[in-house]
Structure formats: structure tokens, C-alpha cells
Design a protein around this motif. Structure first.
Motif, PDB file in Angstrom:
ATOM      1  N   LEU A 195       0.838  -1.200   0.000  1.00  0.00           N
ATOM      2  CA  LEU A 195       0.000   0.000   0.000  1.00  0.00           C
ATOM      3  C   LEU A 195       0.869   1.245   0.000  1.00  0.00           C
ATOM      4  N   ASN A 196       1.894   1.253   0.865  1.00  0.00           N
ATOM      5  CA  ASN A 196       2.793   2.406   0.924  1.00  0.00           C
ATOM      6  C   ASN A 196       3.512   2.619  -0.406  1.00  0.00           C
ATOM      7  N   ALA A 197       3.909   1.526  -1.050  1.00  0.00           N
ATOM      8  CA  ALA A 197       4.619   1.629  -2.320  1.00  0.00           C
ATOM      9  C   ALA A 197       3.733   2.252  -3.393  1.00  0.00           C
ATOM     10  N   VAL A 198       2.460   1.828  -3.445  1.00  0.00           N
ATOM     11  CA  VAL A 198       1.533   2.376  -4.429  1.00  0.00           C
ATOM     12  C   VAL A 198       1.254   3.850  -4.132  1.00  0.00           C
ATOM     13  N   VAL A 199       1.066   4.167  -2.856  1.00  0.00           N
ATOM     14  CA  VAL A 199       0.806   5.559  -2.468  1.00  0.00           C
ATOM     15  C   VAL A 199       1.969   6.451  -2.879  1.00  0.00           C
ATOM     16  N   GLU A 200       3.193   6.016  -2.611  1.00  0.00           N
ATOM     17  CA  GLU A 200       4.358   6.829  -2.949  1.00  0.00           C
ATOM     18  C   GLU A 200       4.495   7.008  -4.460  1.00  0.00           C
ATOM     19  N   LYS A 201       4.162   5.968  -5.216  1.00  0.00           N
ATOM     20  CA  LYS A 201       4.217   6.086  -6.672  1.00  0.00           C
ATOM     21  C   LYS A 201       3.202   7.117  -7.156  1.00  0.00           C
ATOM     22  N   LEU A 202       2.009   7.093  -6.604  1.00  0.00           N
ATOM     23  CA  LEU A 202       0.963   8.046  -6.985  1.00  0.00           C
ATOM     24  C   LEU A 202       1.350   9.469  -6.589  1.00  0.00           C
ATOM     25  N   VAL A 203       1.882   9.618  -5.379  1.00  0.00           N
ATOM     26  CA  VAL A 203       2.279  10.946  -4.913  1.00  0.00           C
ATOM     27  C   VAL A 203       3.400  11.508  -5.778  1.00  0.00           C
ATOM     28  N   SER A 204       4.276  10.638  -6.270  1.00  0.00           N
ATOM     29  CA  SER A 204       5.418  11.094  -7.070  1.00  0.00           C
ATOM     30  C   SER A 204       4.994  11.717  -8.396  1.00  0.00           C
ATOM     31  N   VAL A 205       3.807  11.365  -8.887  1.00  0.00           N
ATOM     32  CA  VAL A 205       3.345  11.925 -10.163  1.00  0.00           C
ATOM     33  C   VAL A 205       2.237  12.962  -9.971  1.00  0.00           C
ATOM     34  N   PRO A 249       3.572  24.747   1.112  1.00  0.00           N
ATOM     35  CA  PRO A 249       4.872  24.056   1.063  1.00  0.00           C
ATOM     36  C   PRO A 249       4.727  22.698   0.372  1.00  0.00           C
ATOM     37  N   PRO A 250       5.668  22.322  -0.484  1.00  0.00           N
ATOM     38  CA  PRO A 250       5.570  21.053  -1.215  1.00  0.00           C
ATOM     39  C   PRO A 250       5.374  19.836  -0.318  1.00  0.00           C
ATOM     40  N   GLU A 251       6.067  19.827   0.824  1.00  0.00           N
ATOM     41  CA  GLU A 251       5.952  18.669   1.713  1.00  0.00           C
ATOM     42  C   GLU A 251       4.539  18.564   2.302  1.00  0.00           C
ATOM     43  N   LYS A 252       3.889  19.710   2.534  1.00  0.00           N
ATOM     44  CA  LYS A 252       2.521  19.687   3.050  1.00  0.00           C
ATOM     45  C   LYS A 252       1.549  19.176   1.989  1.00  0.00           C
ATOM     46  N   LYS A 253       1.746  19.622   0.742  1.00  0.00           N
ATOM     47  CA  LYS A 253       0.923  19.137  -0.362  1.00  0.00           C
ATOM     48  C   LYS A 253       1.088  17.629  -0.525  1.00  0.00           C
ATOM     49  N   ALA A 254       2.329  17.143  -0.447  1.00  0.00           N
ATOM     50  CA  ALA A 254       2.595  15.715  -0.591  1.00  0.00           C
ATOM     51  C   ALA A 254       1.929  14.919   0.518  1.00  0.00           C
ATOM     52  N   GLU A 255       1.920  15.465   1.729  1.00  0.00           N
ATOM     53  CA  GLU A 255       1.303  14.769   2.855  1.00  0.00           C
ATOM     54  C   GLU A 255      -0.218  14.674   2.669  1.00  0.00           C
ATOM     55  N   VAL A 256      -0.823  15.747   2.168  1.00  0.00           N
ATOM     56  CA  VAL A 256      -2.259  15.712   1.886  1.00  0.00           C
ATOM     57  C   VAL A 256      -2.554  14.680   0.793  1.00  0.00           C
ATOM     58  N   ASP A 257      -1.711  14.658  -0.237  1.00  0.00           N
ATOM     59  CA  ASP A 257      -1.880  13.681  -1.310  1.00  0.00           C
ATOM     60  C   ASP A 257      -1.789  12.260  -0.774  1.00  0.00           C
ATOM     61  N   ARG A 258      -0.840  12.016   0.107  1.00  0.00           N
ATOM     62  CA  ARG A 258      -0.684  10.665   0.686  1.00  0.00           C
ATOM     63  C   ARG A 258      -1.949  10.261   1.443  1.00  0.00           C
ATOM     64  N   ARG A 259      -2.455  11.172   2.247  1.00  0.00           N
ATOM     65  CA  ARG A 259      -3.634  10.855   3.047  1.00  0.00           C
ATOM     66  C   ARG A 259      -4.846  10.552   2.166  1.00  0.00           C
ATOM     67  N   LEU A 260      -5.036  11.372   1.136  1.00  0.00           N
ATOM     68  CA  LEU A 260      -6.192  11.182   0.255  1.00  0.00           C
ATOM     69  C   LEU A 260      -6.061   9.907  -0.577  1.00  0.00           C
ATOM     70  N   TRP A 261      -4.871   9.641  -1.113  1.00  0.00           N
ATOM     71  CA  TRP A 261      -4.679   8.428  -1.897  1.00  0.00           C
ATOM     72  C   TRP A 261      -4.810   7.179  -1.028  1.00  0.00           C
ATOM     73  N   ARG A 262      -4.274   7.236   0.174  1.00  0.00           N
ATOM     74  CA  ARG A 262      -4.375   6.088   1.073  1.00  0.00           C
ATOM     75  C   ARG A 262      -5.837   5.776   1.388  1.00  0.00           C
ATOM     76  N   ALA A 263      -6.613   6.811   1.668  1.00  0.00           N
ATOM     77  CA  ALA A 263      -8.040   6.616   1.973  1.00  0.00           C
ATOM     78  C   ALA A 263      -8.777   6.042   0.765  1.00  0.00           C
ATOM     79  N   TRP A 264      -8.457   6.556  -0.433  1.00  0.00           N
ATOM     80  CA  TRP A 264      -9.128   6.062  -1.642  1.00  0.00           C
ATOM     81  C   TRP A 264      -8.772   4.609  -1.920  1.00  0.00           C
ATOM     82  N   LEU A 265      -7.487   4.268  -1.799  1.00  0.00           N
ATOM     83  CA  LEU A 265      -7.056   2.901  -2.067  1.00  0.00           C
ATOM     84  C   LEU A 265      -7.677   1.907  -1.091  1.00  0.00           C
ATOM     85  N   LYS A 266      -7.772   2.295   0.160  1.00  0.00           N
ATOM     86  CA  LYS A 266      -8.406   1.407   1.142  1.00  0.00           C
ATOM     87  C   LYS A 266      -9.889   1.226   0.832  1.00  0.00           C
TER      88      LYS A 266
END
Length: 210
Positions: A7-17, A76-93
Motif C-alpha cells: 500500500l505504501n509503495a503504491v501511495v508513494e508512486k501516486l504521490v510522485s506523479v 509548502p511542497p511537503e505539506k501538499k505531498a502529505e495531503v496527497d498521501r492521506r487522500l490516496w491512502r483513503a481512496w485505495l483502502k
């Protein structure tokens, strides 16, 4: 994803793009330039309608979008990335739960496997891996222009296609890859055709007439 690690691997791939704050703000920004918007803000309601064909409500909405885009760009980019992680994680679950319920209704492991195969086939038919991105089109245009000039000089780097027309190597590659956009292609992956605009490359607009 069937485990926390996957799950973490998929989330990080999605956040990277995902678009960063500056790019996301640019997407959300009105098509008007700041100076054009300021000009409309200073115009009277009568002039807006007579000269520009818009009304104050439309200008107010463009002003709101401009302000929203500015605020997004300042995140800040890191804040945007953290929001993206949270939203993608919730969607994937959530998607995983939907998939589990669908598989539970299949009745047997073989039916479940068939369901997954068919689901993957449908997704692959509807979601191309390779698309004509602006920077790819521009690279092909520039290569064709240079190839034509070289061909006129010494015939170099200008190859015939199946129709007998001569096209550049980059145009041939782009045509070859986009002829099968849903299929995995090693050549396309080596050329990074399935990825967003590389960092450092300027964004461009390619017209329909290009």
C-alpha cells in the motif's frame, strides 16, 4: 494492495506523479492574465457587458479562482505531498474494500480469479499508459524540422514510413508507441513516455495546427 508495505509503495508512486503546489496552482488559475483580470475588475458593469461580453458575477468568480490559485501555489511542497498521501491512502483502502466485496460474491476462487482478470482487462482497455503529451509532441516537431533540413542537405535521419512518406526517427517512434497506447512497451518506458513532464523542462502549449 494487500499489505501495508505494498500500500505504501503504491501511495508513494501516486504521490510522485501528483502536481506540486506551483503546478496545481497554475492549473487552477484562470486563463486570464493578472493584468487582464485587473482591467476587468476596474471596468463598469455596463462596459463589462458591452465590451467584453461578461458580467460582474463572472469577474468575481475569476477573482476568487485567482486568489485560490495563489494560495495553493504558496503551500509548502511537503505539506501538499502529505495531503496527497492521506487522500490516496483513503481512496485505495476504500477501493480495496469494494474489491473484497465483489470477490466475496464470486462464489469460488476460480470465479474470483476470472473476475480479477476481466476487471484488469477492462481497466487496461480504458486507461492508456502512453498519451501524446505536449512536450513529446514538441520534441517530435523539432526533430522532424531538423531532420527535414538535414535531409535536404544530405538525406540523413529522414526515414520512409509504410505510406512511402519520409518522417523523422522521433516521429516514427512516437507514432509506433501511440499506435498501441494500452500495451506495455519497453521502448516507451526507456524513453519515459509514460511519465509526466520531466523536472526542469519548461511547460509549453502546442496548438492544433502544429
Amino acid at each position: 494492495p494487500t499489505s501495508e508495505a505494498s500500500l505504501n509503495a503504491v501511495v508513494e508512486k501516486l504521490v510522485s506523479v501528483c502536481a506540486g503546489p506551483a503546478e496545481f496552482g497554475r492549473i487552477k488559475r484562470p486563463k486570464l492574465s493578472t493584468s487582464q483580470l485587473q482591467h476587468l475588475q476596474q471596468a463598469s458593469p455596463e462596459d463589462l457587458g458591452a465590451q467584453f461580453g461578461v458580467d460582474p458575477k463572472w469577474v468575481a468568480e475569476q477573482t476568487r479562482l485567482e486568489e485560490m490559485a495563489r494560495k495553493i501555489s504558496e503551500v509548502p511542497p511537503e505539506k501538499k505531498a502529505e495531503v496527497d498521501r492521506r487522500l490516496w491512502r483513503a481512496w485505495l483502502k476504500s477501493y480495496h474494500e469494494v474489491l473484497k466485496q465483489a470477490l466475496a460474491q464470486c462464489g469460488s476462487p476460480s470465479n474470483a480469479a476470472l473476475h480479477l482478470t476481466r476487471r484488469l482487462e477492462v481497466m487496461n482497455r480504458a486507461n492508456p499508459k502512453y498519451i501524446l503529451r505536449n512536450y513529446l509532441a514538441q520534441a517530435a516537431i523539432e526533430d522532424a524540422t531538423a531532420a527535414l533540413a538535414a535531409h535536404r542537405t544530405n538525406g540523413a535521419n529522414f526515414l520512409p514510413d509504410s505510406s512511402g512518406l519520409c518522417i523523422s526517427e522521433e516521429v516514427q517512434r512516437l507514432q509506433r508507441i501511440l499506435s498501441h497506447p494500452f500495451e506495455e512497451q519497453k521502448e516507451a518506458d526507456l524513453c519515459r513516455y509514460g511519465e509526466p513532464l520531466p523536472a526542469g523542462k519548461p511547460r509549453i502549449c502546442v496548438s492544433c495546427s502544429s
